[in-house]
Design a protein around this motif. Structure first.
Motif, PDB file in Angstrom:
ATOM      1  N   VAL A  40     -30.556 -11.031  21.344  1.00 14.35           N
ATOM      2  CA  VAL A  40     -30.828 -11.533  22.693  1.00 14.35           C
ATOM      3  C   VAL A  40     -31.089 -10.370  23.642  1.00 14.35           C
ATOM      4  O   VAL A  40     -32.014 -10.386  24.455  1.00 14.35           O
ATOM      5  CB  VAL A  40     -29.651 -12.384  23.207  1.00 14.35           C
ATOM      6  N   ILE A  78     -21.000 -17.134  21.321  1.00 14.43           N
ATOM      7  CA  ILE A  78     -20.746 -16.614  22.657  1.00 14.43           C
ATOM      8  C   ILE A  78     -19.364 -16.000  22.758  1.00 14.43           C
ATOM      9  O   ILE A  78     -18.813 -15.887  23.836  1.00 14.43           O
ATOM     10  CB  ILE A  78     -20.893 -17.716  23.730  1.00 14.43           C
ATOM     11  N   LEU A  81     -22.382 -13.443  30.941  1.00 10.46           N
ATOM     12  CA  LEU A  81     -23.753 -13.241  31.408  1.00 10.46           C
ATOM     13  C   LEU A  81     -23.769 -12.455  32.712  1.00 10.46           C
ATOM     14  O   LEU A  81     -23.073 -12.822  33.652  1.00 10.46           O
ATOM     15  CB  LEU A  81     -24.426 -14.589  31.671  1.00 10.46           C
ATOM     16  N   CYS A 136     -29.278 -12.351  34.471  1.00 10.94           N
ATOM     17  CA  CYS A 136     -29.649 -13.229  33.363  1.00 10.94           C
ATOM     18  C   CYS A 136     -29.123 -14.637  33.578  1.00 10.94           C
ATOM     19  O   CYS A 136     -28.822 -15.336  32.618  1.00 10.94           O
ATOM     20  CB  CYS A 136     -29.099 -12.691  32.045  1.00 10.94           C
ATOM     21  N   TYR A 168     -28.382 -18.897  26.507  1.00 14.71           N
ATOM     22  CA  TYR A 168     -28.037 -17.919  25.476  1.00 14.71           C
ATOM     23  C   TYR A 168     -28.138 -18.475  24.057  1.00 14.71           C
ATOM     24  O   TYR A 168     -28.552 -17.795  23.147  1.00 14.71           O
ATOM     25  CB  TYR A 168     -26.620 -17.421  25.755  1.00 14.71           C
TER      26      TYR A 168
END
Lengths: 171, 142
Positions: free
Chosen positions: A17, A103, A108, A112, A117
């Motif tokens: 990511v 996660i 975050l 962003c 995500y």
């Protein structure tokens, strides 16, 4: 079945990511790219899923969603989801994920905030269903990284294609 | 009674600070006298970096103890495997308390750097991290 450490998966996904964000810079683009990556994974994952899961053919979309939530998530992410909120004609539902290992360590940053995500998971579900001739739409309706209390994927059944024989008969 | 002097700085590579917090102040507003003191604290902490660099090669342990002194202020250091330095400016606390405090800071720090959005050079701005450090400081130094 082979297993790997969940932390390796979380960290690897995190660096994917991060790299996408560095490359593309626009959050919508990143979300789209994650979805496409998930789709490509899903169209291949479905074969492994059907080979290893001992399930019979699903009669309707309700059973399909249950199988995704209970068997699919258990097989690949070692966690089960619960199916909630069926609408009137049984075409839309939500999959609630209590603990999402992707996660695990993530917070975050401000820049962003539009990032979805775990969009990859949505792509995987969409791709897998498409290979069994069900087209569906999939997106995150609630996300703990954006402040909600739990993760929920919204699954919407669009249409079902008939089983088509892929080869022409007159060859 | 003068406020206890206690200041934590986490220094990353290339000697830039990635986290600074003043743990001694009981109130949130700094007065003008405190601001001058803050400059002094920052100066002393940065000056001690050389001493830390020297000492970290002498021992395989992470905790380095007191590495530098200035008047009545002491600087204790803890160095991680990646040479990230935790520096604590204090006025004479017991080494054991400082050792345990640094262990707690280290564990909070590990959690934070597993976040894929944190690189080795970004400043740590997580409010959760700050509150955990303050909590640890309250446990060990009150």
């Amino acid at each position: 079945m082979e297993t790997i450490n969940s932390e390796i998966l979380s960290l690897t996904y995190g660096s994917i990511v991060r790299q996408l964000i560095t490359d593309l810079e626009d959050m919508d683009e990143v979300n789209k790219q994650l979805d496409v990556m998930g789709y490509n994974m899903g169209i291949r994952l479905i074969d492994e899923f059907l080979a290893n899961a001992r399930i019979t053919k699903c009669g309707d979309f309700k059973e399909t969603a249950e199988n995704i939530a209970k068997v699919g998530f258990k097989m690949f992410l070692n966690t089960t989801a619960t199916v909630v909120n069926w609408n009137a004609d049984n075409t839309e539902c939500g999959l609630v994920l209590e603990d999402n290992l992707l996660i695990d360590f993530v917070e975050l940053p401000e820049a962003c905030s539009k990032l979805s995500y775990c969009q990859l998971l949505c792509g995987v579900i969409r791709g897998a269903l498409e290979m069994v001739n069900i087209s569906a739409e999939c997106s995150f309706s609630r996300d703990t990284l954006h402040g909600d209390d739990t993760n929920e994927i919204h699954l919407k059944f669009t249409s079902q294609k008939a089983e088509a024989y892929p080869y022409k008969d007159d060859d | 009674m003068a406020a206890p002097i206690l200041s934590l700085v986490i220094v990353g590579h290339e000697d830039h600070p990635i986290f600074e917090v003043d743990l001694g102040s009981r109130t949130a507003e700094p007065s003008t006298r405190d601001e001058r003191a803050q400059y002094l604290h920052q100066f002393v902490l940065h000056a001690s970096l050389d001493a830390v660099e020297e000492q970290l090669w002498t021992t395989p342990a992470m905790h380095l103890g007191t590495v530098d002194r200035f008047n009545n202020l002491q600087v204790s250091a803890y160095v991680t495997a990646a040479h990230i330095k935790f520096l604590l400016l204090h006025d004479g606390r017991s080494d054991d308390t400082i050792r345990s405090f640094f262990r707690d800071v280290y564990e909070c720090y590990l959690r934070v750097i597993m976040n894929p959005f944190i690189t080795p050079t970004t400043r740590i701005t997580s409010a959760l991290f700050q509150s955990k450090i303050r909590g640890a400081a309250r446990n060990y130094f009150r």
